[in-house]
Every structure is written in C-alpha cells, then in structure tokens.
Design a protein around this motif. Sequence first.
Motif, PDB file in Angstrom:
ATOM      1  N   MET A   1      43.973  48.780  22.968  1.00 11.00           N
ATOM      2  CA  MET A   1      43.252  47.665  23.561  1.00 11.00           C
ATOM      3  C   MET A   1      41.975  48.202  24.190  1.00 11.00           C
ATOM      4  N   ARG A   2      40.895  47.519  23.947  1.00  8.68           N
ATOM      5  CA  ARG A   2      39.610  47.901  24.510  1.00  8.68           C
ATOM      6  C   ARG A   2      38.983  46.658  25.134  1.00  8.68           C
ATOM      7  N   ILE A   3      38.545  46.784  26.375  1.00 12.42           N
ATOM      8  CA  ILE A   3      37.898  45.671  27.074  1.00 12.42           C
ATOM      9  C   ILE A   3      36.405  45.716  26.749  1.00 12.42           C
ATOM     10  N   SER A   4      35.871  44.599  26.286  1.00 10.16           N
ATOM     11  CA  SER A   4      34.459  44.515  25.907  1.00 10.16           C
ATOM     12  C   SER A   4      33.569  44.401  27.148  1.00 10.16           C
ATOM     13  N   THR A   5      32.266  44.488  26.904  1.00 13.54           N
ATOM     14  CA  THR A   5      31.319  44.296  28.004  1.00 13.54           C
ATOM     15  C   THR A   5      31.453  42.886  28.585  1.00 13.54           C
ATOM     16  N   LYS A   6      31.798  41.922  27.740  1.00 12.69           N
ATOM     17  CA  LYS A   6      31.973  40.553  28.239  1.00 12.69           C
ATOM     18  C   LYS A   6      33.075  40.508  29.297  1.00 12.69           C
ATOM     19  N   GLY A   7      34.183  41.176  29.040  1.00 13.01           N
ATOM     20  CA  GLY A   7      35.274  41.224  30.003  1.00 13.01           C
ATOM     21  C   GLY A   7      34.891  41.977  31.264  1.00 13.01           C
ATOM     22  N   ARG A   8      34.263  43.123  31.099  1.00 12.30           N
ATOM     23  CA  ARG A   8      33.862  43.928  32.259  1.00 12.30           C
ATOM     24  C   ARG A   8      32.811  43.211  33.099  1.00 12.30           C
TER      25      ARG A   8
ATOM     26  N   ILE B   1      41.385  36.725  34.265  1.00 19.09           N
ATOM     27  CA  ILE B   1      39.964  36.805  33.920  1.00 19.09           C
ATOM     28  C   ILE B   1      39.782  37.407  32.529  1.00 19.09           C
ATOM     29  N   LEU B   2      40.502  38.488  32.266  1.00 19.80           N
ATOM     30  CA  LEU B   2      40.358  39.145  30.966  1.00 19.80           C
ATOM     31  C   LEU B   2      40.926  38.304  29.832  1.00 19.80           C
ATOM     32  N   ARG B   3      41.961  37.532  30.088  1.00 21.45           N
ATOM     33  CA  ARG B   3      42.486  36.654  29.032  1.00 21.45           C
ATOM     34  C   ARG B   3      41.472  35.570  28.676  1.00 21.45           C
ATOM     35  N   ILE B   4      40.730  35.097  29.659  1.00 25.00           N
ATOM     36  CA  ILE B   4      39.700  34.084  29.406  1.00 25.00           C
ATOM     37  C   ILE B   4      38.574  34.685  28.574  1.00 25.00           C
ATOM     38  N   THR B   5      38.146  35.879  28.916  1.00 25.64           N
ATOM     39  CA  THR B   5      36.983  36.472  28.251  1.00 25.64           C
ATOM     40  C   THR B   5      37.329  37.251  26.990  1.00 25.64           C
ATOM     41  N   GLU B   6      38.482  37.861  26.963  1.00 28.24           N
ATOM     42  CA  GLU B   6      38.859  38.710  25.831  1.00 28.24           C
ATOM     43  C   GLU B   6      39.812  38.019  24.861  1.00 28.24           C
ATOM     44  N   GLY B   7      40.447  36.956  25.304  1.00 25.89           N
ATOM     45  CA  GLY B   7      41.507  36.365  24.501  1.00 25.89           C
ATOM     46  C   GLY B   7      42.803  37.065  24.849  1.00 25.89           C
ATOM     47  N   SER B   8      43.511  37.488  23.878  1.00 26.58           N
ATOM     48  CA  SER B   8      44.795  38.144  24.084  1.00 26.58           C
ATOM     49  C   SER B   8      44.630  39.563  24.628  1.00 26.58           C
ATOM     50  N   LEU B   9      45.576  39.994  25.440  1.00 27.94           N
ATOM     51  CA  LEU B   9      45.615  41.373  25.906  1.00 27.94           C
ATOM     52  C   LEU B   9      46.683  42.173  25.157  1.00 27.94           C
ATOM     53  N   CYS B  10      47.184  41.601  24.083  1.00 30.38           N
ATOM     54  CA  CYS B  10      48.217  42.275  23.292  1.00 30.38           C
ATOM     55  C   CYS B  10      47.662  43.560  22.687  1.00 30.38           C
TER      56      CYS B  10
ATOM     57  N   ASN C   1      50.284  43.502  31.155  1.00 30.22           N
ATOM     58  CA  ASN C   1      50.233  42.210  31.849  1.00 30.22           C
ATOM     59  C   ASN C   1      50.664  42.329  33.305  1.00 30.22           C
ATOM     60  N   GLU C   2      51.727  43.051  33.567  1.00 31.72           N
ATOM     61  CA  GLU C   2      52.187  43.209  34.956  1.00 31.72           C
ATOM     62  C   GLU C   2      51.134  43.916  35.799  1.00 31.72           C
ATOM     63  N   TYR C   3      50.528  44.947  35.245  1.00 31.76           N
ATOM     64  CA  TYR C   3      49.513  45.685  35.987  1.00 31.76           C
ATOM     65  C   TYR C   3      48.284  44.809  36.278  1.00 31.76           C
TER      66      TYR C   3
END
Length: 143
Positions: free
Chosen positions: A1-8, A79-88, A120-122
Amino acid sequence: MRISTKGRYSLRLLLDLAEQKNNGYIALKDIAERQNISKKYLEQIVTLLNRSDILRANRGYQGGYMLAREPDQYTVGQILRITEGSLCPVACIENDPNPCERSRFCKTLPVWQGLENVINEYLDGITLQTILDACAPADEYCI
C-alpha cells in the motif's frame, strides 16, 4: 500500500484547519502558503473532501474552510479512505464477499486479511487531535 500525495496533502490540509480551528474560516491561499502546497492542488482536494461533509465552506470576502467537527472526530483512516479509496493491501480482499475463485482454499488470504486489520486499527486509532497533541507548540514544521 502506498499513500499518494493526495492522501498526504489532505491530511496536512485538515491538520492545518484543526490547528486554526479557533480562527474561523481559513482561506485556501493561506493554507497553501503555510503548507507549501499548490493552491490549485488544494482546490482539487477540497472538492473531494466537501463531498464527504468533512469541511464547512464559506464563499465571499471572509470565505474559506473550516472543519465541520472537532479534530478528535477525524481519524487518519477515515481521511485516507476518502482520498485514497480502499486501504486494502491487496485487491482480492476489497470486496465482501470475496470474488476470488481461490478464496475458499487460499493459504495467503489470512495474511492479507490480518494486514488489512492492522492497517485499519492503526490508522483509525489516530485522530487529527492525536497528531496535534504530539507536535511541539513552537514546531512550525510538525505538520
């Protein structure tokens, strides 16, 4: 999983608003300047966040944005689910029920499900307020 600039950048935007929560509506240009993020890019992020009722917007001379709720009501996971979609961590566990034809006998499926649970818990255990509380008051580069 990689968080994009949009998420950050979404997280930085919301942290900035959380830090400024007692100052009313905050202009996007001020956030862009403090966070060293393009105003045009922030406009795209704000559009995405507005669809999720995370922000309040006010147009006009004293316009800008503010959080719709208190900082302790926003989790990093949300926040990350809104911007990134799934965190799977893998695509095969994004849907329930699992559409993978191998899911009934896949030996690695529990590994990916466990990783998803840890992620998800973290991330759901950290709020904007948690991050602000961890920053030293004089540390302008904390967010």
